[in-house]
Each structure stands twice: as structure tokens, then as C-alpha cells.
Write a protein that holds these residues in place. Structure first.
Motif, PDB file in Angstrom:
ATOM      1  N   ALA A  19      55.745  22.596  16.832  1.00  0.00           N
ATOM      2  CA  ALA A  19      54.963  23.450  16.694  1.00  0.00           C
ATOM      3  C   ALA A  19      55.016  24.887  17.500  1.00  0.00           C
ATOM      4  O   ALA A  19      55.589  24.481  18.722  1.00  0.00           O
ATOM      5  N   GLN A  20      54.525  25.919  17.278  1.00  0.00           N
ATOM      6  CA  GLN A  20      54.498  27.164  18.147  1.00  0.00           C
ATOM      7  C   GLN A  20      53.073  27.791  18.153  1.00  0.00           C
ATOM      8  O   GLN A  20      52.765  28.795  17.705  1.00  0.00           O
ATOM      9  N   PRO A  21      52.252  26.985  18.924  1.00  0.00           N
ATOM     10  CA  PRO A  21      50.952  27.732  19.126  1.00  0.00           C
ATOM     11  C   PRO A  21      51.233  28.928  20.090  1.00  0.00           C
ATOM     12  O   PRO A  21      52.089  29.202  20.704  1.00  0.00           O
ATOM     13  N   SER A  22      50.021  29.545  20.305  1.00  0.00           N
ATOM     14  CA  SER A  22      50.261  31.076  20.834  1.00  0.00           C
ATOM     15  C   SER A  22      50.188  30.445  22.398  1.00  0.00           C
ATOM     16  O   SER A  22      49.491  29.569  22.880  1.00  0.00           O
ATOM     17  N   GLY A  23      51.105  31.434  23.270  1.00  0.00           N
ATOM     18  CA  GLY A  23      50.864  30.972  24.500  1.00  0.00           C
ATOM     19  C   GLY A  23      49.704  31.022  25.554  1.00  0.00           C
ATOM     20  O   GLY A  23      49.426  30.137  25.935  1.00  0.00           O
ATOM     21  N   ARG A  24      48.600  31.860  24.814  1.00  0.00           N
ATOM     22  CA  ARG A  24      47.467  31.788  25.686  1.00  0.00           C
ATOM     23  C   ARG A  24      46.566  30.631  25.395  1.00  0.00           C
ATOM     24  O   ARG A  24      45.906  30.186  26.235  1.00  0.00           O
ATOM     25  N   ILE A  25      46.524  30.206  24.091  1.00  0.00           N
ATOM     26  CA  ILE A  25      45.813  28.951  23.865  1.00  0.00           C
ATOM     27  C   ILE A  25      46.463  27.754  24.332  1.00  0.00           C
ATOM     28  O   ILE A  25      45.975  26.808  24.995  1.00  0.00           O
ATOM     29  N   ALA A  26      47.773  27.591  24.361  1.00  0.00           N
ATOM     30  CA  ALA A  26      48.659  26.599  24.681  1.00  0.00           C
ATOM     31  C   ALA A  26      48.369  26.386  26.563  1.00  0.00           C
ATOM     32  O   ALA A  26      47.938  25.337  26.877  1.00  0.00           O
ATOM     33  N   PHE A  27      48.526  27.402  27.109  1.00  0.00           N
ATOM     34  CA  PHE A  27      48.009  27.476  28.504  1.00  0.00           C
ATOM     35  C   PHE A  27      47.209  27.001  28.940  1.00  0.00           C
ATOM     36  O   PHE A  27      46.799  26.291  29.777  1.00  0.00           O
ATOM     37  N   THR A  55      54.340  32.884  21.751  1.00  0.00           N
ATOM     38  CA  THR A  55      54.270  31.407  21.230  1.00  0.00           C
ATOM     39  C   THR A  55      55.047  30.567  22.175  1.00  0.00           C
ATOM     40  O   THR A  55      55.652  31.202  22.918  1.00  0.00           O
ATOM     41  N   VAL A  56      54.634  29.517  22.316  1.00  0.00           N
ATOM     42  CA  VAL A  56      55.242  28.287  23.059  1.00  0.00           C
ATOM     43  C   VAL A  56      55.956  27.303  22.040  1.00  0.00           C
ATOM     44  O   VAL A  56      55.196  26.852  21.179  1.00  0.00           O
ATOM     45  N   ASP A  57      57.027  26.982  22.137  1.00  0.00           N
ATOM     46  CA  ASP A  57      57.530  25.871  21.276  1.00  0.00           C
ATOM     47  C   ASP A  57      57.114  24.382  22.124  1.00  0.00           C
ATOM     48  O   ASP A  57      57.629  24.144  23.027  1.00  0.00           O
ATOM     49  N   LEU A  58      56.520  23.586  21.349  1.00  0.00           N
ATOM     50  CA  LEU A  58      56.065  22.558  21.708  1.00  0.00           C
ATOM     51  C   LEU A  58      56.179  21.086  20.730  1.00  0.00           C
ATOM     52  O   LEU A  58      56.162  21.211  19.630  1.00  0.00           O
ATOM     53  N   ARG A  91      43.768  23.691  21.752  1.00  0.00           N
ATOM     54  CA  ARG A  91      42.422  24.272  21.720  1.00  0.00           C
ATOM     55  C   ARG A  91      41.869  24.623  23.112  1.00  0.00           C
ATOM     56  O   ARG A  91      42.402  24.364  24.234  1.00  0.00           O
ATOM     57  N   ALA A  92      40.810  25.669  23.092  1.00  0.00           N
ATOM     58  CA  ALA A  92      40.306  26.117  24.346  1.00  0.00           C
ATOM     59  C   ALA A  92      38.931  26.599  24.013  1.00  0.00           C
ATOM     60  O   ALA A  92      38.650  26.808  22.922  1.00  0.00           O
ATOM     61  N   ASN A  93      38.099  26.787  25.226  1.00  0.00           N
ATOM     62  CA  ASN A  93      36.864  27.736  25.188  1.00  0.00           C
ATOM     63  C   ASN A  93      37.222  28.910  24.338  1.00  0.00           C
ATOM     64  O   ASN A  93      38.143  29.600  24.707  1.00  0.00           O
ATOM     65  N   ALA A  94      36.518  29.225  23.586  1.00  0.00           N
ATOM     66  CA  ALA A  94      36.523  30.673  22.781  1.00  0.00           C
ATOM     67  C   ALA A  94      36.630  31.669  23.651  1.00  0.00           C
ATOM     68  O   ALA A  94      36.778  32.695  23.358  1.00  0.00           O
ATOM     69  N   ALA A  95      35.932  31.497  24.969  1.00  0.00           N
ATOM     70  CA  ALA A  95      35.933  32.520  26.069  1.00  0.00           C
ATOM     71  C   ALA A  95      37.129  33.128  26.368  1.00  0.00           C
ATOM     72  O   ALA A  95      37.412  34.166  26.825  1.00  0.00           O
ATOM     73  N   GLU A  96      38.169  32.411  26.309  1.00  0.00           N
ATOM     74  CA  GLU A  96      39.564  32.702  26.433  1.00  0.00           C
ATOM     75  C   GLU A  96      39.975  34.259  25.557  1.00  0.00           C
ATOM     76  O   GLU A  96      40.802  34.783  25.843  1.00  0.00           O
ATOM     77  N   LEU A  97      39.302  34.407  24.338  1.00  0.00           N
ATOM     78  CA  LEU A  97      39.731  35.368  23.467  1.00  0.00           C
ATOM     79  C   LEU A  97      38.690  36.671  23.997  1.00  0.00           C
ATOM     80  O   LEU A  97      39.046  37.596  23.261  1.00  0.00           O
ATOM     81  N   LYS A  98      37.781  36.286  24.897  1.00  0.00           N
ATOM     82  CA  LYS A  98      36.939  37.562  25.393  1.00  0.00           C
ATOM     83  C   LYS A  98      36.352  38.402  23.951  1.00  0.00           C
ATOM     84  O   LYS A  98      36.161  39.389  24.019  1.00  0.00           O
ATOM     85  N   LEU A  99      35.643  37.598  23.447  1.00  0.00           N
ATOM     86  CA  LEU A  99      34.932  37.661  22.074  1.00  0.00           C
ATOM     87  C   LEU A  99      33.717  38.765  22.291  1.00  0.00           C
ATOM     88  O   LEU A  99      33.262  39.451  21.532  1.00  0.00           O
ATOM     89  N   ALA A 100      33.337  38.738  23.553  1.00  0.00           N
ATOM     90  CA  ALA A 100      32.129  39.569  23.791  1.00  0.00           C
ATOM     91  C   ALA A 100      32.620  41.190  23.681  1.00  0.00           C
ATOM     92  O   ALA A 100      31.835  41.974  23.438  1.00  0.00           O
ATOM     93  N   GLU A 101      33.713  41.366  24.301  1.00  0.00           N
ATOM     94  CA  GLU A 101      34.294  42.639  23.941  1.00  0.00           C
ATOM     95  C   GLU A 101      34.629  43.064  22.703  1.00  0.00           C
ATOM     96  O   GLU A 101      34.209  44.089  22.272  1.00  0.00           O
TER      97      GLU A 101
END
Length: 447
Positions: A309-317, A400-403, A128-138
């Protein structure tokens, strides 16, 4: 610090089923029958959600680390002052009402975020991460999304529950601790309103190359002095609830469905498998564990059951950037942030290309930074996996990242010595002896 009783529960839970035409139905989502969690699980979720709160552009890693050290890490203990010790219900003493008017909403918000995080963790959304990582304002500026507000958090199930690579879930968390706003009807109303205003229109959008497949609004409420609490979960997702045990009559639970937010207790055979795996991990030096993903290729690596599992790289990072800051591994956190920001390793100082870790002796393999509090660490295979992925993708996060999915129960012969969540974030006690090792962030391996 521990709770009396040892675990707390929220016995009043309502799943509010909503309609959304483009929602992704998550397969296999079913929660056992009682909302229950221990002190360590609560502390982990409080700390990480407060860390995610400042995981936004414009705040440097140094300032975030200072915030975590001075505020977020101690916040759980501050909240504990007002938790009612006379009952196993997760509730609060009436003295909470003596807090200043400007403090109570923040207090309630911290609790609501932690309970929401425990809900998502129990559903198997470990990254998980702050939803700001998705730049939802755009996304919000587009013709299809008119909402003025964005959700709090983004969660990734790692291509599990029927999700495809790059599909994620957004969550808005609410909390209330007042005589009026924590009543059942108010908690339910807040969940519905939060979904409508901060979740609904973003489902189906594709921010930052990911797809918002579904969303939740999770509202928690408890009236101080009542020894009662409630959770309402609003979503188009079908959330199953397991039958109540035969020993509990309908009268005993007031006819309310009860949901367990902690990991289900493993059966006897699974417990034996997990304990045997831990013994092997203790006997196997960390430096012998090699292979892509920090434990995917060798004998005895990862979970014995092979859960990955294989979460997205952006959220995993972003997930592990937050954990590294909490655990005092600032260079590793800065390295991940540089990739998320589209920078270069040239932006890092020469000394910042290495991260020193303390390797705890005995028990499950846990790492922490040299400056972090002793109680927090990260499961070593998770650390190795994410940092190897970062070294191999220094220009941008991979799809994705394999974790590995960390063991979450019966981690040692003495239960309670280490408590972990699925991404490997760990609470430890008492402190153990440790030795230092250096990780080369660019090479992606131990020095």
C-alpha cells in the motif's frame, strides 16, 4: 495473559447511514458477520491509541516514551480486570460501577478508542495517527468550518479502496460504560452527535496537503453486569455486511446485523501460502533483504500475495513514530518526528543517528528497541521500509510511502505465537532469544 473464552465479540452493531454531498465513497468496504477479536488484538489497539493520545505538539518524545512505559502499555491489563470472563460477549462486570466517578469516563474512553481502532483496522486502514497531525485547528479557523471540536484520529488506507494518493479518513471514537449512556439509543445518538460535531465539517478540507475524503464516528457502549455490548458506526460511507451463516437463525441473533472486526480467516489454500512464506522468511537472514521499501524488490520479500500500500508520508511517519516509542526505539522515533516537524538531522545528536534493534530469532522477522517491553515488536520489512523512506526524505515527509501489508493470520506453525496488525505492530509470546543490530538512520541501512 489470555481471555476466557479465547475471543470476545460485540453482537449488536448498527451502521448509521448519513448524507454528505462531498464524501468519498470507499470501494470494497464490507465487514463479515461478527464483531470478534482476541486478547492480543485488543492489547495492540489499546496501547497504540493511548500512545496516539499524547502524540501532540508540546510533549517531548522523552515524556511520551515515559507515558507509554508507565501508563499506556499497562492500560490493557488494567481494563482486563473488569472484563466479564463468563461470556464470549465483550462486556464488563458490575464491579466496574465501584470505580470513582472521575475514573469511569476515562476507562470507557480507552475501551471506545480501542474498539474503534479495531473497526478501522478491519476495514484495511492500517496506518493511523492523532488527528492533531493534520493541524485541523487551522482549518477550523476558516470561513467554511465552524466546528469547535476536532476528531480524535486520522487513518490512511494507503491508496486502497479506490482512494487516491493523499486521501485520508478522520475518526471520532466514543465509549460509554454506564446504566444510562450505554443503552442502544444512547450509543446511536452519541455516534450521530460525534459525527455532526467533530467530523462532518472537516470532510472535503485539505489540511497539510492531504484531503479528508471521508469520516466515521464510532460509538461503543456496554452496561456493566448486562453481558451485552453495542457498536454504532455513523458515516456517509456505505458499509456492507456479509450475510449471516445459515446455521444462525434470525431468532438466534435477535435480527441484528453482526459484523466481524477481526481479519477474516484465510481459506485453506491461502493458509498454506502464508505458512510457506513465513518459512522462507525464517530461513532468509534479515541482512539479505535489501531494496527500496524494505522488501519490495527481492525474491520472497513482502507478502507472498504481493500486498502493498502507499499511505501518505505524513501519516505513515507519525504511525511508526508511535510504534517505535512503544517498542523502545527512541532514536528512530525522534528521527521521524524531526522530519514531521520540518527540522534537520543536525538537530539530532551524533549518537542519535543510529538505532539499535533486537532481532528476534526464529518465527516471523520481528524487531524491537533495546529498551522496549518484550511483548511488543514491529515486522522487520515494515521497519526497513519506513526508515529507508525517512532517510531518503529527511527534509519533509513524501507524498506517499510504499509499504508492505503485514501478514495478520497464521503467522507460524503454532497459531498465536505472534499476532500482527497490518502496519506490522506485533504482540509476541513467549519471549524468544534475540541478537542486536545497528541501523544507520541517515544512511537508511544496517551498519
Amino acid at each position: 495473559m489470555t481471555w476466557v473464552p479465547a475471543t470476545k465479540n460485540v453482537p449488536n452493531v448498527k451502521v448509521i447511514s448519513l448524507t454528505h454531498a462531498i464524501a468519498k465513497e470507499i470501494s470494497g468496504v464490507s465487514l463479515p458477520e461478527l464483531v470478534e477479536f482476541g486478547w492480543e488484538q485488543f492489547v495492540l489497539s489499546v496501547t497504540r491509541t493511548r500512545g496516539m493520545q499524547v502524540q501532540v505538539e508540546g510533549i517531548s518524545s522523552e515524556k511520551r516514551e515515559r507515558y507509554l512505559t508507565r501508563y499506556a502499555i499497562s492500560r490493557a491489563e488494567g481494563l482486563d480486570v473488569f472484563i466479564d470472563e463468563t461470556t464470549d460477549v465483550f462486556s464488563f462486570v458490575i464491579a466496574l460501577n465501584a470505580l470513582p466517578d472521575d475514573e469511569r469516563p476515562s476507562f470507557a474512553g480507552n475501551v471506545g478508542a480501542a474498539v474503534s481502532d479495531l473497526v478501522m483496522e478491519s476495514l484495511g486502514f492500517h496506518w493511523r495517527a492523532n488527528a492533531a497531525e493534520l493541524k485541523l485547528a487551522e482549518v477550523r479557523d476558516s470561513d467554511t468550518v465552524k466546528s469547535r471540536k476536532t476528531p480524535d484520529y486520522v487513518y490512511d488506507p494507503g491508496s486502497r479502496h479506490g482512494f487516491e494518493a493523499g486521501q485520508i479518513v478522520i475518526v471520532e471514537a466514543k465509549g460509554s460504560l454506564s446504566q444510562t449512556e450505554a443503552q442502544d439509543a444512547s450509543v446511536d445518538r452519541r455516534a450521530r452527535s460525534a459525527f455532526r460535531e467533530q467530523v462532518d465539517e472537516f470532510i472535503g478540507t485539505q489540511p497539510m496537503g492531504l484531503t479528508v475524503a471521508n469520516g466515521f464516528a464510532i460509538s461503543f457502549g456496554s452496561v456493566p453486569g448486562s453481558q451485552k455490548s453495542r457498536v454504532a458506526i455513523a458515516s456517509p460511507q456505505t458499509v456492507g455486511v456479509e450475510p449471516q451463516p445459515a446455521s444462525l437463525s434470525a431468532a438466534a441473533v435477535g435480527g441484528v446485523r453482526r459484523i466481524r472486526l477481526s481479519q477474516p480467516q484465510p481459506q485453506q489454500q491461502e493458509r498454506k501460502i502464508q505458512q510457506e512464506y513465513v518459512k522462507q522468511q525464517i530461513q532468509q537472514p534479515i541482512q539479505q533483504r535489501r531494496g527500496g521499501g524494505g522488501g519490495g524488490g527481492g525474491e520472497g520479500e513482502g507478502r507472498r500475495e504481493g500486498e502493498r500500500a502507499q499511505p501518505s508520508g505524513r501519516i505513515a511517519f507519525a504511525n511508526y513514530e508511535n510504534l517505535f516509542l512503544i517498542c523502545g526505539a527512541g532514536n528512530a522515533a525522534a528521527f521521524l518526528r524531526s522530519i514531521l516537524a520540518g527540522g534537520s538531522e543536525e538537530d539530532l545528536g551524533k549518537e542519535a543517528r543510529f538505532q539499535e534493534f533486537l532481532v528476534y530469532d526464529g518465527g516471523p522477522p520481528i524487531l524491537k528497541g533495546p529498551n522496549g517491553p518484550w511483548r511488543y515488536g514491529i515486522y522487520a520489512p515494515s521497519v526497513e521500509a519506513i526508515l529507508r523512506a525517512a532517510a531518503a526524505n529527511r527534509q519533509a515527509p513524501p507524498l506517499t510511502v510504499d509499504l508492505p501489508i503485514a501478514l495478520t493470520g497464521f503467522l507460524a506453525e503454532t497459531p498465536g505465537s505472534v499476532v500482527m496488525q497490518g502496519d506490522g505492530f506485533a504482540y509476541m509470546y513467549p519471549p524468544r532469544s534475540a541478537h542486536g543490530r545497528m541501523w544507520d538512520l541517515i544512511k537508511g541501512d544496517w551498519v
